[in-house]
Write a protein that holds these residues in place. Structure first.
Motif, PDB file in Angstrom:
ATOM      1  N   PHE A 134       3.443  -7.402  -0.298  1.00 57.03           N
ATOM      2  CA  PHE A 134       2.538  -6.457   0.356  1.00 57.03           C
ATOM      3  C   PHE A 134       2.940  -5.033  -0.036  1.00 57.03           C
ATOM      4  N   SER A 138       1.287  -3.827   6.474  1.00 51.99           N
ATOM      5  CA  SER A 138       0.571  -4.932   7.119  1.00 51.99           C
ATOM      6  C   SER A 138       1.495  -5.604   8.117  1.00 51.99           C
ATOM      7  N   THR A 141      -1.685  -9.743   8.851  1.00 48.95           N
ATOM      8  CA  THR A 141      -1.992 -10.567   7.676  1.00 48.95           C
ATOM      9  C   THR A 141      -0.717 -11.128   7.060  1.00 48.95           C
ATOM     10  N   ARG A 142       0.302 -10.283   6.915  1.00 49.33           N
ATOM     11  CA  ARG A 142       1.548 -10.732   6.285  1.00 49.33           C
ATOM     12  C   ARG A 142       2.214 -11.834   7.109  1.00 49.33           C
ATOM     13  N   ARG A 190      -1.119  -7.993  -1.374  1.00 45.65           N
ATOM     14  CA  ARG A 190      -1.957  -6.906  -0.868  1.00 45.65           C
ATOM     15  C   ARG A 190      -1.587  -5.644  -1.646  1.00 45.65           C
ATOM     16  N   HIS A 218     -11.251  -8.913   1.162  1.00 45.20           N
ATOM     17  CA  HIS A 218     -10.208  -9.537   1.978  1.00 45.20           C
ATOM     18  C   HIS A 218     -10.707 -10.950   2.286  1.00 45.20           C
TER      19      HIS A 218
END
Length: 430
Positions: A134, A138, A141-142, A190, A218
């Motif tokens: 990433f 984040s 999401t992570r 990301r 996304h």
């Protein structure tokens, strides 16, 4: 309908040569709903199927081309091959999906629910390592991707932030991707620049998942959003075909709505109301692509007018990090979705969603916290659904989805009866 509902549906399944599970997936409904429609009319559990389902199934069985299309099931090949990106088992865009492949993925996500709810354990990815790369901040999401991979038995290596990567030293995307491919078995990436995740994917043959590329797409968020809508609609006895979807907020830079509207466009007869502040309207190319499917698209700057009759309200925050401060500092109160305006414009079955994070500070005018204890607010059920959907993505890309059902065993700890106290009234909605 001149024949009984039960006879009509059984005849349709026979002509299509489909099981109940596959037939339900093909017409976009939950198996539980189909079962109630197939009961004898005198049964206490019998339910009348919606008129739109009757019309849809009738159209299929009376059209030879559609009949052949919907009769195809597992014979069309493994899902990982059907959604492949330029021949590679990677997930970079929702453009890789058809309605049929989306619903196949969601059937796998349904199978993951006992694991996601801490009732069962599976180790089908034991020994596999995920690289969570990433290059942009984040949390949800992570962690969601990492948790999904771990719940299938894998392990995770995390890195967060551009300054902590070798790319800050001048290393190219190609070199970074190629090096990481020697360390891990799959990558979630990301990046703040649109198209950069595709560059990572070009440099490797291992599965790569787009975790968000700037203002681009996304895809996993859109998939879990669509899964949430279908699940909520199933609970309410509604169908997505013909629904009214209101998208509110930063529609220019909000990558979640870019991907979501593309997936929703795979369904039939939708009405989209797009409500955005001046300068943050939906990009024209997405409007043109969505319009090709024959949906109704209305653009509005009035929240009160746009929300009338909506089945789903999808609010987004202003993506301040993606544009100059002088363009727009934040929403005005006119664009805040709150309980008062929902009570005024919408019915008791409306679903309120948000990709999170939402800015709850005073003056931000993002999705109001006065909805936190309102059962119409689905944002936490929405995030919970990220786990089974992302588990399904990993299982498909790594080719183990067929092993999950036979690998399940009971958990050895004591999980909570439901995850969020605010949603306790709905925790049995499946």
């Amino acid at each position: 309908m001149t024949v009984s509902q039960q006879v009509f549906l059984r005849d349709a399944m026979r002509r299509l040569n489909l099981t109940r599970d596959v037939f339900a997936a093909r017409i976009g409904v939950k198996r539980r709903a189909l079962d109630t429609w197939l009961l004898p009319e005198g049964s206490q559990e019998f339910r009348t199927m919606p008129e739109v389902v009757s019309r849809f199934v009738t159209e299929i069985v009376q059209n030879e081309g559609l009949l052949q299309k919907y009769a195809q099931s597992a014979q069309s090949g493994p899902l990982r091959d059907r959604i492949a990106y330029h021949g590679k088992h990677q997930l970079l865009s929702v453009d890789q999906f058809t309605r049929e492949s989306v619903e196949d993925l969601f059937r796998i996500a349904d199978q993951m629910q006992p694991i996601a709810r801490r009732q069962k354990v599976s180790r089908v990815l034991e020994g596999a390592v995920l690289g969570n790369l990433f290059f942009e901040a984040s949390t949800r999401t992570r962690v969601s991707f990492g948790a999904a991979f771990c719940r299938l038995g894998g392990s995770v290596c995390d890195t967060t932030g551009f300054t902590f990567s070798s790319m800050a030293k001048g290393e190219s995307i190609y070199d970074t991707s190629r090096v990481m491919s020697g360390y891990v078995d799959a990558m979630v990436i990301r990046h703040p620049e649109k198209g950069s995740v595709a560059e990572f994917a070009q440099a490797t043959n291992i599965p790569v998942v787009n975790g968000g590329d700037g203002p681009g797409e996304h895809p996993s968020q859109a998939l879990l959003d669509l899964y949430t809508i279908l699940t909520e609609f199933s609970r309410l006895g509604k169908l997505l075909d013909g629904a009214h979807i209101a998208l509110v907020g930063d529609l220019k830079y909000g990558r979640t709505v870019h991907s979501l509207i593309k997936l929703l466009a795979l369904y039939r007869g939708l009405k989209f109301t797009l409500i955005a502040p001046h300068g943050l309207e939906m990009p024209e190319y997405i409007l043109e692509e969505t319009g090709k499917h024959g949906h109704t698209i209305i653009q509005s700057s009035s929240l009160e007018e746009g929300l009338v009759g909506a089945d789903v309200i999808y609010a987004t925050r202003v993506q301040k990090e993606r544009f100059a401060a002088e363009e727009l500092e934040g929403y005005t109160p006119d664009f805040q979705v709150n309980k008062a305006i929902i009570d005024k414009c919408c019915g008791p079955d409306v679903i309120v969603m948000h990709p999170l994070p939402r800015d709850s500070r005073e003056g931000a005018h993002d999705l109001s916290v006065d909805l936190n204890h309102d059962t119409r607010l689905a944002i936490f059920r929405q995030t919970d659904n990220g786990i089974p959907v992302r588990m399904a993505i990993f299982a498909v890309l790594l080719g183990v989805e067929g092993l999950v059902q036979h690998s399940l065993r009971d958990v050895t700890w004591s999980p909570p009866s439901h995850i969020g106290p605010d949603d306790s009234i709905l925790h049995d909605m499946d």
